[in-house]
Scaffold this active site. Structure first.
Site, PDB file in Angstrom:
ATOM      1  N   HIS A 189       4.307  -1.516   1.450  1.00 43.06           N
ATOM      2  CA  HIS A 189       4.574  -0.254   0.777  1.00 43.06           C
ATOM      3  C   HIS A 189       5.472   0.658   1.262  1.00 43.06           C
ATOM      4  O   HIS A 189       5.218   1.128   2.148  1.00 43.06           O
ATOM      5  CB  HIS A 189       2.960   0.171   0.461  1.00 43.06           C
ATOM      6  CG  HIS A 189       2.939   1.452  -0.479  1.00 43.06           C
ATOM      7  ND1 HIS A 189       2.080   1.400  -1.560  1.00 43.06           N
ATOM      8  CD2 HIS A 189       3.715   2.694  -0.452  1.00 43.06           C
ATOM      9  CE1 HIS A 189       2.386   2.689  -2.183  1.00 43.06           C
ATOM     10  NE2 HIS A 189       3.076   3.489  -1.440  1.00 43.06           N
ATOM     11  N   HIS A 191       8.451   3.761   0.827  1.00 46.78           N
ATOM     12  CA  HIS A 191       9.148   4.607  -0.131  1.00 46.78           C
ATOM     13  C   HIS A 191      10.663   4.420   0.576  1.00 46.78           C
ATOM     14  O   HIS A 191      10.840   4.142   1.494  1.00 46.78           O
ATOM     15  CB  HIS A 191       8.493   5.973   0.412  1.00 46.78           C
ATOM     16  CG  HIS A 191       7.298   6.295  -0.121  1.00 46.78           C
ATOM     17  ND1 HIS A 191       7.078   7.202  -1.084  1.00 46.78           N
ATOM     18  CD2 HIS A 191       5.962   5.411   0.053  1.00 46.78           C
ATOM     19  CE1 HIS A 191       5.461   6.983  -1.104  1.00 46.78           C
ATOM     20  NE2 HIS A 191       5.141   6.136  -0.680  1.00 46.78           N
ATOM     21  N   CYS A 223       4.106  11.568  -2.230  1.00 48.81           N
ATOM     22  CA  CYS A 223       3.215  11.981  -1.923  1.00 48.81           C
ATOM     23  C   CYS A 223       3.100  13.471  -1.535  1.00 48.81           C
ATOM     24  O   CYS A 223       3.808  14.077  -0.774  1.00 48.81           O
ATOM     25  CB  CYS A 223       2.882  11.249  -0.457  1.00 48.81           C
ATOM     26  SG  CYS A 223       1.334  11.981   0.607  1.00 48.81           S
ATOM     27  N   ASN A 232       8.065   5.734  -4.421  1.00 51.20           N
ATOM     28  CA  ASN A 232       8.062   4.353  -3.993  1.00 51.20           C
ATOM     29  C   ASN A 232       9.436   3.705  -4.404  1.00 51.20           C
ATOM     30  O   ASN A 232      10.060   3.973  -5.363  1.00 51.20           O
ATOM     31  CB  ASN A 232       6.770   3.697  -4.797  1.00 51.20           C
ATOM     32  CG  ASN A 232       5.400   4.189  -4.148  1.00 51.20           C
ATOM     33  OD1 ASN A 232       5.512   5.167  -3.605  1.00 51.20           O
ATOM     34  ND2 ASN A 232       4.356   3.372  -4.688  1.00 51.20           N
TER      35      ASN A 232
END
Length: 302
Positions: A189, A191, A223, A232
């Site tokens: 995951h 960013h 976030c 993301n």
């Protein structure tokens, strides 16, 4: 949806509305909960909607396929994000997984580990061992899948591979990233704050055989507890790269780009996906050319 404190994360305060709207129209539905209270809130909403619907059975597992808990490899981030230490967070998650396993055995449990390559408070001082310890504990309490998140987007391919190898060693993942005892899988995951997300994904896929990738249409997201971090990695960019690598995703890239264009238009912002920007520019150019041809004069003579 995320059933977290609306005071702490007001952006998620209407998750229940979103979940109700998509229930029954998607094959998989995952909800994020920080503790048992969040789980109970989510399940109450799902149960109420199931009772009122002719299309959804009373079995909660027909409404939601996955519950997700989210921890961190950084103590400071854990305190700022979910108001507890890493150890306390694992205890909270264990309560969640115990309830899910007892009352909703068909529902899977996913575990997120934030700040695996850096933290907004501790900088780059997050070791692979620290990540591995959290991942190992999440597997132990029953998570079927562990998503490893570069929350502030500071990772590089070299550090990504080092971290993945350490985590795989800790949880006993085989060449297919499955553990023989728990069947936990690894996901990545990323960013894209420093523009390294695609490079990191390429390294994870080619060097460590990762096959589960989190991404966001149009590169949306972020976030609230990671100042300066971008959204993301864009799903469109990931799919474009994977297709060129000969991998099957089951995703129609053209339709994906249109979906990203739609939501970006609704939000009044440009897509962060380079792939989407390029494809939409081509479409606009093609449309403009056709329009110019249609406006051309046609002179006739007798």
């Amino acid at each position: 949806g995320a059933f977290v404190s609306p005071k702490g994360v007001p952006q998620m305060s209407d998750s229940s509305i979103v979940v109700k709207e998509v229930m029954g129209s998607v094959r998989e539905l995952s909800v994020l909960v920080p503790n048992v209270r969040g789980l109970e809130r989510a399940m109450d909403i799902l149960a109420d909607d199931a009772d009122d619907s002719n299309n959804i059975s009373d079995d909660i597992s027909s409404c939601v396929t996955e519950i997700a808990v989210f921890g961190s490899a950084s103590e400071q981030f854990s305190h700022n994000n979910i108001n507890c230490s890493i150890s306390e967070s694992i205890d909270r998650f264990r309560e969640v997984t115990d309830v899910v396993k007892e009352h909703y055995p068909k529902v899977k449990i996913r575990g997120y580990v934030s700040c695996v390559l850096g933290c907004p408070y501790e900088g780059l001082n997050i070791t692979p061992d620290a990540v591995a310890r959290v991942a190992e504990q999440l597997v132990a309490i029953g998570c079927h899948e562990i998503s490893l998140g570069d929350t502030i987007g500071v990772g590089t391919p070299r550090r990504t591979v080092d971290m993945l190898r350490c985590v795989k060693s800790a949880i006993g993942a085989d060449a297919n990233n499955n553990t023989t005892a728990t069947a936990a899988s690894l996901a990545v995951h990323f960013h894209d704050t420093y523009g390294q997300a695609l490079a990191n994904i390429y390294a994870a896929v080619t060097e460590e055989d990762i096959r589960i990738i989190d991404a966001s249409v149009a590169g949306l997201g972020g976030c609230p507890y990671a100042p300066g971090a971008s959204g993301n990695v864009a799903t469109e960019d990931v799919v474009y790269m994977l297709h060129d690598m000969g991998m099957e995703t089951g995703i129609d890239l053209e339709q994906l780009v249109m979906a990203g264009a739609f939501i970006s238009d609704v939000l009044g912002q440009e897509s962060r996906s380079r792939t989407a920007q390029a494809i939409m520019a081509k479409k606009q150019q093609s449309s403009s050319s056709l329009s110019s041809l249609g406006k051309g004069r046609c002179n006739s003579s007798r």
